[in-house]
Design a protein around this motif. Structure first.
Motif, PDB file in Angstrom:
ATOM      1  N   GLN A 299       0.848  -1.183   0.000  1.00  0.00           N
ATOM      2  CA  GLN A 299       0.000   0.000   0.000  1.00  0.00           C
ATOM      3  C   GLN A 299       0.890   1.242   0.000  1.00  0.00           C
ATOM      4  O   GLN A 299       1.567   1.536   0.968  1.00  0.00           O
ATOM      5  N   ALA A 300       0.888   1.977  -1.097  1.00  0.00           N
ATOM      6  CA  ALA A 300       1.794   3.109  -1.272  1.00  0.00           C
ATOM      7  C   ALA A 300       1.360   4.296  -0.431  1.00  0.00           C
ATOM      8  O   ALA A 300       0.210   4.406  -0.026  1.00  0.00           O
ATOM      9  N   PRO A 301       2.292   5.226  -0.155  1.00  0.00           N
ATOM     10  CA  PRO A 301       1.926   6.436   0.555  1.00  0.00           C
ATOM     11  C   PRO A 301       0.972   7.283  -0.277  1.00  0.00           C
ATOM     12  O   PRO A 301       0.723   7.011  -1.446  1.00  0.00           O
ATOM     13  N   GLU A 302       0.437   8.334   0.356  1.00  0.00           N
ATOM     14  CA  GLU A 302      -0.430   9.245  -0.379  1.00  0.00           C
ATOM     15  C   GLU A 302       0.310   9.789  -1.594  1.00  0.00           C
ATOM     16  O   GLU A 302       1.512  10.033  -1.574  1.00  0.00           O
ATOM     17  N   GLN A 303      -0.430  10.003  -2.680  1.00  0.00           N
ATOM     18  CA  GLN A 303       0.179  10.410  -3.943  1.00  0.00           C
ATOM     19  C   GLN A 303       0.986  11.687  -3.793  1.00  0.00           C
ATOM     20  O   GLN A 303       2.046  11.843  -4.400  1.00  0.00           O
ATOM     21  N   SER A 304       0.518  12.626  -2.956  1.00  0.00           N
ATOM     22  CA  SER A 304       1.221  13.897  -2.789  1.00  0.00           C
ATOM     23  C   SER A 304       2.567  13.720  -2.105  1.00  0.00           C
ATOM     24  O   SER A 304       3.450  14.566  -2.227  1.00  0.00           O
ATOM     25  N   GLN A 305       2.752  12.607  -1.370  1.00  0.00           N
ATOM     26  CA  GLN A 305       3.991  12.373  -0.656  1.00  0.00           C
ATOM     27  C   GLN A 305       4.978  11.518  -1.454  1.00  0.00           C
ATOM     28  O   GLN A 305       6.140  11.399  -1.075  1.00  0.00           O
ATOM     29  N   ARG A 306       4.515  10.907  -2.533  1.00  0.00           N
ATOM     30  CA  ARG A 306       5.390  10.016  -3.290  1.00  0.00           C
ATOM     31  C   ARG A 306       6.382  10.808  -4.126  1.00  0.00           C
ATOM     32  O   ARG A 306       6.071  11.882  -4.648  1.00  0.00           O
ATOM     33  N   PRO A 307       7.603  10.285  -4.286  1.00  0.00           N
ATOM     34  CA  PRO A 307       8.569  10.972  -5.148  1.00  0.00           C
ATOM     35  C   PRO A 307       8.135  10.929  -6.609  1.00  0.00           C
ATOM     36  O   PRO A 307       7.523   9.962  -7.064  1.00  0.00           O
ATOM     37  N   ASN A 308       8.452  11.986  -7.335  1.00  0.00           N
ATOM     38  CA  ASN A 308       8.163  12.066  -8.760  1.00  0.00           C
ATOM     39  C   ASN A 308       9.482  11.878  -9.504  1.00  0.00           C
ATOM     40  O   ASN A 308      10.342  12.760  -9.502  1.00  0.00           O
ATOM     41  N   VAL A 309       9.652  10.724 -10.125  1.00  0.00           N
ATOM     42  CA  VAL A 309      10.891  10.396 -10.832  1.00  0.00           C
ATOM     43  C   VAL A 309      10.572  10.190 -12.303  1.00  0.00           C
ATOM     44  O   VAL A 309       9.678   9.415 -12.655  1.00  0.00           O
ATOM     45  N   THR A 310      11.289  10.890 -13.174  1.00  0.00           N
ATOM     46  CA  THR A 310      11.106  10.734 -14.617  1.00  0.00           C
ATOM     47  C   THR A 310      12.456  10.491 -15.286  1.00  0.00           C
ATOM     48  O   THR A 310      13.502  10.915 -14.768  1.00  0.00           O
ATOM     49  N   VAL A 311      12.414   9.803 -16.414  1.00  0.00           N
ATOM     50  CA  VAL A 311      13.627   9.548 -17.204  1.00  0.00           C
ATOM     51  C   VAL A 311      13.308   9.836 -18.667  1.00  0.00           C
ATOM     52  O   VAL A 311      12.319   9.337 -19.203  1.00  0.00           O
ATOM     53  N   ARG A 312      14.134  10.656 -19.299  1.00  0.00           N
ATOM     54  CA  ARG A 312      14.009  10.916 -20.729  1.00  0.00           C
ATOM     55  C   ARG A 312      15.407  10.908 -21.343  1.00  0.00           C
ATOM     56  O   ARG A 312      16.405  11.113 -20.653  1.00  0.00           O
ATOM     57  N   ASN A 313      15.471  10.671 -22.623  1.00  0.00           N
ATOM     58  CA  ASN A 313      16.761  10.621 -23.300  1.00  0.00           C
ATOM     59  C   ASN A 313      17.038  11.914 -24.050  1.00  0.00           C
ATOM     60  O   ASN A 313      16.156  12.465 -24.729  1.00  0.00           O
TER      61      ASN A 313
END
Length: 454
Positions: A247-261
């Motif tokens: 069960q993940a934490p609240e969405q506002s508390q989750r890290p935002n990780v992105t990867v692009r080339n």
């Protein structure tokens, strides 16, 4: 050993010898600037570049309890040039002359020719007897009371825990514990006794599930991996980032990780936005390093309790991330690395005179009061034990003031509470029928745990 090859210059018996030669010819340059910024001490590091050097520098800084607010990193062309804005834990510039000297000295030693960086995975380890302690590694399924039971077994085997670090994430738990012989204060070296320790802990940690047996090897030597890094490696190898049923934490508390080339430059650009906290940069760079990625450029900023990190990376083979599967794995691993050290529960600090069996005694009191440890750091400084525990109810609920008062009465006033416990809930009367029904159908947890000792 090098030699001259018919006038064409030196030859080298190994890559390590060549790397040491390069380091001696290009010693690191460390400049500490306390004038340019009114808010932070600026640390500039220039050095010959090699894989893992960024992690080495950051590791030195966190070990000195420095907070990295900003950083600018570049390492193209075989040269490593970094700028770090650092403060103490109170957010103030570093003005203590001894600390300033330690920053320069420790970074220089960590990057010098006499200190070779080894990106060790240490996959096959057991009981490694250094001169003064043994190291025990635990990895497996978390459950309430686990630390208490392990501590009790070690105490019964006359092993004193002098330091330990315990993390839990999702349903998994990892621990690195340093123990000594209760009588001598030194490492346990007798092979039969080491085998007895392994057997007792293996029996406890299997939990009746023989399909998850304990793995162990016995070796000697003093080489060791940084404890925080080792915990990340253990959980990464265990695959905690893959557990989707958690069960993940609240969405506002989750890290935002992105990867692009960035195809024009053959970089993969990793961007992280999340809540700022202590040692965050170490955790992310540690993970990228153990995933075999090299950071060529980075921009790090933390402001108003929010962190922004941008890394330009390539795999050690020189390529960016070429598949969606690879990018997804990096994202999941970084999210897990950020979440592992997030502190859940009430923070309890205990500073008291050290004694044999102290950890077993304290964790037994936690268990008797239906508390589970989500993270812990146990240290010994001279004759004093300095321990930090994060605790919550055994079912994941918040800890109330009544429970805090109970454990403080049992442990003593040396126990300090950081954070606000929940007020006690009013008592509710339950009918005998409901009480019997609830206890008949209370779930029983099944667990299994692997044991790794070195």
């Amino acid at each position: 050993m090098s030699s001259m090859d018919e006038g064409y210059g030196p030859t080298w018996d190994s890559d390590d010898e060549y790397d040491n030669f390069i380091r001696k010819m290009n010693p690191p340059r460390i400049v500490i600037d306390n004038e340019s910024s009114a808010e932070a001490t600026i640390v500039r590091v220039d050095s010959a570049n090699e894989y893992g050097i960024l992690l080495e520098v950051i590791q030195v800084m966190i070990d000195l309890d420095l907070v990295i607010g900003k950083a600018y990193i570049t390492s193209d062309g075989g040269w490593f040039m970094d700028v770090f804005n650092v403060t103490d834990k109170e957010g103030k510039k570093i003005k203590d002359e001894e600390t300033l000297a330690q920053i320069e000295d420790y970074i220089r030693k960590s990057l010098g020719a006499d200190s070779r960086y080894i990106p060790s995975r240490r996959r096959s380890v057991g009981v490694a007897a250094a001169a003064d302690h043994n190291v025990i590694e635990l990895m497996g399924t978390d459950r309430p009371g686990l630390l208490s039971e392990v501590s009790a077994v070690l105490a019964s085997l006359k092993c004193n825990v002098v330091s330990a670090e315990i993390w839990t994430h999702k349903t998994r738990a990892a621990a690195v514990m340093r123990v000594t012989d209760e009588d001598t204060g030194l490492a346990v070296t007798d092979a039969e006794r080491l085998e007895r320790i392994r057997e007792r802990l293996s029996y406890l940690l299997r939990g009746g599930d023989l399909s998850r047996g304990a793995a162990m090897a016995v070796s000697s030597g003093t080489a060791t991996t940084h404890t925080d890094r080792r915990l990340h490696q253990m959980m990464l190898d265990d695959g905690d980032y893959e557990q989707l049923q958690w069960q993940a934490p609240e969405q506002s508390q989750r890290p935002n990780v992105t990867v692009r080339n960035w195809n024009d430059k053959d970089y993969s650009v990793v961007t992280i936005r999340c809540k700022d906290r202590s040692k965050l940069l170490f955790d992310t760079v540690c993970t990228l390093t153990d995933l075999q990625y090299v950071v060529f450029h980075a921009n790090i900023d933390a402001k108003d309790n929010q962190a922004y990190q941008e890394f330009y990376v390539r795999h050690v083979n020189g390529s960016p991330m070429n598949t969606e599967t690879e990018r997804l794995r990096v994202i999941q691993c970084l999210e897990a690395a950020i979440e592992r050290r997030v502190s859940e529960g009430v923070k309890l600090e205990l500073c008291t005179t050290d004694k044999v069996g102290l950890l077993s005694e304290v964790t037994r009191i936690f268990r008797e009061n239906s508390l589970t440890v989500t993270r812990a750091e146990v240290t010994t400084r001279g004759r004093m034990a300095v321990n930090t525990f994060y605790v919550r109810g055994s079912a994941g609920e918040a800890v109330d003031q009544k429970t805090i008062d109970s454990i403080r009465q049992a442990i003593g006033q040396n126990l300090q509470v950081k954070g606000q416990p929940e007020p006690p809930e009013p008592q509710k009367k339950e009918s005998p029928t409901w009480f019997l029904f609830a206890n008949l159908f209370r779930p029983r947890s099944l667990y299994s745990l692997g044991l790794f000792m070195r």
